[in-house]
Design a protein around this motif. Structure first.
Motif, mmCIF file in Angstrom:
data_model
loop_
_atom_site.group_PDB
_atom_site.id
_atom_site.type_symbol
_atom_site.label_atom_id
_atom_site.label_comp_id
_atom_site.label_asym_id
_atom_site.label_seq_id
_atom_site.Cartn_x
_atom_site.Cartn_y
_atom_site.Cartn_z
ATOM 1 N N GLN A 93 -5.197 -1.531 -5.283
ATOM 2 C CA GLN A 93 -6.186 -1.704 -4.217
ATOM 3 C C GLN A 93 -6.818 -0.363 -3.825
ATOM 4 O O GLN A 93 -8.009 -0.258 -3.629
ATOM 5 N N GLN A 94 -5.957 0.671 -3.716
ATOM 6 C CA GLN A 94 -6.450 1.985 -3.275
ATOM 7 C C GLN A 94 -6.786 2.918 -4.431
ATOM 8 O O GLN A 94 -6.757 4.135 -4.289
ATOM 9 N N ALA A 175 -10.598 -2.864 -0.995
ATOM 10 C CA ALA A 175 -10.880 -1.625 -0.273
ATOM 11 C C ALA A 175 -12.321 -1.174 -0.480
ATOM 12 O O ALA A 175 -12.678 -0.068 -0.109
#
Lengths: 251, 398
Positions: A93-94, A175
């Motif tokens: 996600q990051q 994100a």
């Protein structure tokens, strides 16, 4: 549930349980993924969907049950784990790009040090992958100089550089700013069409409709419902699935 | 898109405008400025008057060599000069190749070299030729560094790694090399000793500190508890204690027929052991600053633990702690004055021995002022150089 078949299934999960201290996160997950299938896993937050795909490359350990990836069962044997990890790419996600390395170095690092590919060959592969994800001109920049969407595409290229058999995506667009989601999804759709086996945790139902073979709805650590996108979207059987879908599709 | 490229706005002000804005903007600022100037004059005038008329600066000029190298054999001084020339050449080369990262240190060295040459000229000492040679080497190798291809960076790094053992060999000499007769480390003194302890102490303690920091996070209980125990033990006692322990107890631990190392070597070992504990804590801070996602990304790519540390975690952790590492460097530099307690002659102790010479009795002010400026000057130089390095490496930005 589809019948479990050792010869065709590249990922097999049998009655997988996991606890974080006393919290029971996964309560008996059974599923099988065939080579080349695209699986979408969705469900409310805290349902265990991210934890489950992190178990597949053993970023998390399961405590009961069996996970077999490409014929190898995941145990505590560190060599097994490293072998599996180099076959299974993961996108976070990051993004988790390495900020002190250029885009090119990010992509070349694992092939040169784990696969022992020559530098020249690794660079060539890296440039090809960057073209494939549409940002060859960013090769010599640092991750901090790129937009979120570009960073996530680099992360995909970095994972692909190891020529994995399976790709795991852990909420790859959550994100991102809305205008960047499409560029990442386009790359993922193109990847799915090329025959890559993919497990994707996402709420992008457009993506699921376009390329998913199977969808799994997770809630409270269990698979509540599974089926093809058609079955899930047109007539979900379980009330919880209906409720959740109405919540995420309503706006 | 047709974006117009605009240069960033520059706020350049003339000195006069700066003065008007900051010191003379209102009537009470004018008043304060005049008062402050008057006060400064009243305070500094006697000191400056003393420095120009009464002070006997001859004490410094006459003992300059003693301040610089202590009792180092005068016919072997070429070894010290050779070390300085090599340093000049290496700094120049690094400046040429790395540009910004090494520029601060190179400029400082350039300035210091010229200043020393000037001092030599003023004192009618012929060392000014040597200093000019060192400066010329620095500039020459800078030019060489500019034209070398990028791939030579590795060679320069290697030269730096080789430089420190080479200098130790040069200064200490060896029985096995005919033209480098051994010089007992007890003869090292003055600034030479101070700098040797500082540099060897820091360079050797950093890797040890990294291992201790990694050990402290190890999954193996023995390694972890040993690291924690060591760090907390050393941090729990003053440096003087460690120095005493090493200089008095090391000989006891060695077999009777083994000659214990010289006092200087023992002191250096003490500094390394002491500093390693602090460097370990610096590095630990850096390791904690690296997000978990970095470990996960490296693991997900199949990188093994050591590879992850070497290529992903340590480069990021060490970059974060560059300021802390230089901070330790500066405090170690000042702490070297403690070696006087175990009988070694660092700059400050040389100063005290100079004061005991009958012809220079009563020159305390001159001698201690000189020592003050040596410490202060070097620390300013380290600070400036390290700040430029931090900026060039993007500490706190990337």
């Amino acid at each position: 549930m589809s019948e479990i078949d050792q010869t065709q299934d590249i990922i097999i999960s049998r009655d997988v349980h996991k606890w974080f201290d006393s919290f029971h996160v996964l309560k008996g997950i059974n599923l099988a993924v065939k080579k080349g299938e695209v699986i979408v896993i969705f469900g409310p937050s805290g349902s265990g969907k991210s934890t489950f795909i992190r178990c597949i490359n053993r970023l998390e350990e399961h405590q009961k049950g069996q996970i077999i990836v490409d014929g190898v069962e995941l145990t505590n044997d560190i060599r097994n784990i490293e072998a599996i990890r180099s076959e299974v790419g993961m996108v976070f996600q990051q993004f988790n790009l390495f900020p002190h390395l250029t885009v090119l170095q990010n992509i070349m690092l694992a092939p040169t040090w784990v696969r022992r590919v020559s530098k020249d060959q690794a660079r060539e592969t890296a440039m090809q992958l960057l073209k494939r994800v549409g940002i060859p001109e960013q090769a010599n920049k640092y991750p901090g100089q790129l937009s979120g969407g570009q960073q996530q595409r680099v992360a995909i290229a970095r994972a692909l550089a190891m020529q994995p058999k399976i790709m795991l995506f852990d909420e790859p667009t959550s994100a991102l700013d809305p205008e960047m989601i499409k560029e990442v999804l386009d790359v993922m759709i193109q990847l799915a069409k090329s025959g890559m086996t993919m497990l994707v945790v996402t709420h992008e139902m457009g993506f699921a409709r376009a390329v998913a073979n199977q969808m799994f709805f997770f809630d409270e650590g269990q698979i509540v419902e599974s089926g093809t996108p058609d079955e899930i979207f047109k007539n979900p059987k379980e009330d919880r699935t209906k409720l959740f879908l109405s919540q995420i599709l309503s706006h | 898109m047709t974006a117009v490229e605009m240069p960033p706005l520059r706020h350049s002000v003339s000195p006069l405008a700066w003065l008007r804005k900051n010191l003379f903007s209102t009537w009470y600022n004018v008043l304060l400025t005049i008062l402050a100037l008057g006060l400064l004059y009243a305070l500094l005038h006697p000191a400056l008057h003393w420095a120009r008329t009464e002070a006997r600066w001859g004490v410094i000029a006459a003992n300059l060599t003693l301040f610089m190298v202590g009792q180092y054999p005068r016919d072997q001084l070429w070894r010290v000069w050779l070390s300085i020339f090599l340093l000049g050449a290496l700094l120049g080369l690094s400046w040429g190749i790395w540009k910004n990262a090494a520029r601060g240190f190179a400029l400082i060295a350039l300035g210091a070299g010229l200043a020393f040459a000037l001092i030599g000229l003023l004192l009618n000492s012929n060392v000014w030729i040597n200093w000019l040679l060192a400066v010329a080497l620095l500039i020459g190798f800078y030019a060489l560094g500019r034209i070398l291809p990028i791939g030579r960076r590795f060679l320069v790094t290697l030269s730096w790694l080789l430089y420190f053992p080479l200098v130790i060999l040069l200064i200490a000499g060896s029985r096995f090399i005919p033209f480098l007769s051994p010089v007992s480390s007890n003869a090292w003194g003055g600034l030479l000793l101070t700098l040797m302890i500082t540099i060897i102490g820091n360079v050797a303690s950093l890797p040890l500190g990294i291992f201790l920091a990694l050990g402290r996070r190890s999954k193996l209980p023995i390694v972890r508890y040993f690291s924690i125990g060591y760090i907390e033990l050393i941090r729990g006692v003053p440096l003087v204690t460690v120095l005493f322990m090493v200089s008095l107890l090391v000989p006891l631990f060695l077999p009777l027929d083994v000659r214990p190392p010289d006092a200087v070597i023992r002191a250096i070992i003490g500094f390394i052991l002491f500093e390693a504990a602090y460097q370990a804590e610096n590095v630990r801070g850096g390791l904690q600053a690296v997000p978990r996602g970095q470990y996960e990304a490296a693991q997900a790519l199949g990188l093994s633990g050591p590879l992850t540390m070497a290529w992903i975690i340590l480069p990021q952790a060490l970059r974060v702690v560059i300021p802390a590492i230089f901070n330790s460097f500066i405090s170690l530099f000042k702490d070297t004055s403690l070696v006087a307690i175990i009988g070694l002659f660092d700059v400050l102790r040389v100063g005290r021995s100079v004061l005991a010479q009958s012809e220079w009795l009563g020159t305390h002010r001159e001698v201690f002022l000189f020592a003050f400026f040596i410490y202060w000057g070097f620390n300013m130089a380290f600070t400036y150089g390290s700040r430029r390095m931090e900026e060039a490496m993007g500490v706190g930005r990337r």
